[in-house]
Every structure is written in structure tokens, then in C-alpha cells.
Design an enzyme around this catalytic site. Sequence first.
Site, mmCIF file in Angstrom:
data_model
loop_
_atom_site.group_PDB
_atom_site.id
_atom_site.type_symbol
_atom_site.label_atom_id
_atom_site.label_comp_id
_atom_site.label_asym_id
_atom_site.label_seq_id
_atom_site.Cartn_x
_atom_site.Cartn_y
_atom_site.Cartn_z
ATOM 1 N N ASP A 16 7.769 7.151 -2.624
ATOM 2 C CA ASP A 16 7.254 5.783 -2.663
ATOM 3 C C ASP A 16 8.413 4.838 -2.985
ATOM 4 O OD1 ASP A 16 6.059 3.381 -3.324
ATOM 5 O OD2 ASP A 16 4.837 4.179 -4.950
ATOM 6 N N GLY A 45 0.789 -1.229 0.000
ATOM 7 C CA GLY A 45 0.000 0.000 0.000
ATOM 8 C C GLY A 45 0.816 1.271 0.000
#
Length: 207
Positions: free
Chosen positions: A78, A12
Amino acid sequence: MHIAIAGNIGSGKTTLTRMLAQRYGWTPRYEPVDNNPYLEDFYKDMNRWSFNLQIYFLNKRFKEVVEIGQSKDTIIQDRTIFEDACIFAPNLHDQGYMSDRDFDNYTDLFNLMMSLVKWPQLMIYIRSSIPTLVKHIEKRGRNFEKSIRIDYLAGLQERYENWIASYKGPLLIIDGDNIHFEESPEDFRKITDQIDSSLYGLFPIKD
């Protein structure tokens, strides 16, 4: 400021990066997946493409780190260059997908880059079990991920846990099995409360 989100495939990271960027007005840096010229080939033939893929990620990630260091914005990233070198490349090498020669070459290049790399001001690690990872991978439905082997995912998971156990910088660990930040505003608020405490509290993290 540099905030980074770490976690296994399907944990996630991208979703949390997007949500935190919107919440705080930070600039997101997403993992280069959709336009990656090696990823689909890699999952079809990991022996052939492992070195190419890891060099591609190392190049992209190092470029990002340099740009983040020069930016005046707060960047949320990320996945990091540390995960590529400390988790993904060693896992491929240990499982026989990357030769000793290629791994030594990769490691030498990474060690050189590390002399120019600064650690994030905050590392956020999403800890998720293999069943949760598989559920997320199935849900997003990327064709090239359908051939991911459970033993490959489990090998990454073990390395992530070992890496986090020895991580020395500011760290926030999120329970990815029980904190459903995408579906639950209350769960997302639990995360932002911890971030607020770490970055803006009475004893905030300093550069």
C-alpha cells in the site's frame, strides 16, 4: 513478487490492498498511518513537520523495500517509496511547506536509496477525481485529515498524473470514480481479471 498500489489520499489503496491480499493469498504491507508519530502534527502545521514526516515515510518505505526484496512471498504494498519521493516531497516543496535545504537533503538521501531499490513487478494505480477523494476521506472520518486543504490534494493529483504518464514499468490503471471494487463484486472481478492477465496470462510479466 512485488505488487504495489499507488494513488492519492483517499483513493482506496488500503481497501484494495486488503481485498487483493485475501483474494490471492498475498502478504499485505500497509501504509504506516495509525501509529505514525508525525501525521497528526503535520496536518496541524505542515511547515513545521513536513520534513520530519517525509523522512519518517522514507525510512519506513526503504526498510519495506529491502524486506520485500529478501522475501520469498508475494508482497502487495500500500503506497511505494517512489510516491513519497516523486510526489509528496516535491509537492510540499513547491507549495512552500518544505525548505530548499530540507528538500535537497531529502532528495540526496532518496537518490542514494534508489541504487538499492528494485521496481515492482506490477504497479496498480487508482485514478480518482478530487470529489471522489474528498468523499472517501469524509467517509473514513480520520480527525487529522479534516484539515487537508483542497489545493494540497489537487497538487498531489497533478503530480500523480505526471508521474504515471512517465512510468516505465508494468502498469495497471483503475478508474476509481467508476470502478466501485469495495461494493461491487463484479467491479472487483474486472480488476482481478486484469491482474490475472498481467501476471499469469499468455505473456505474463517476468522478473
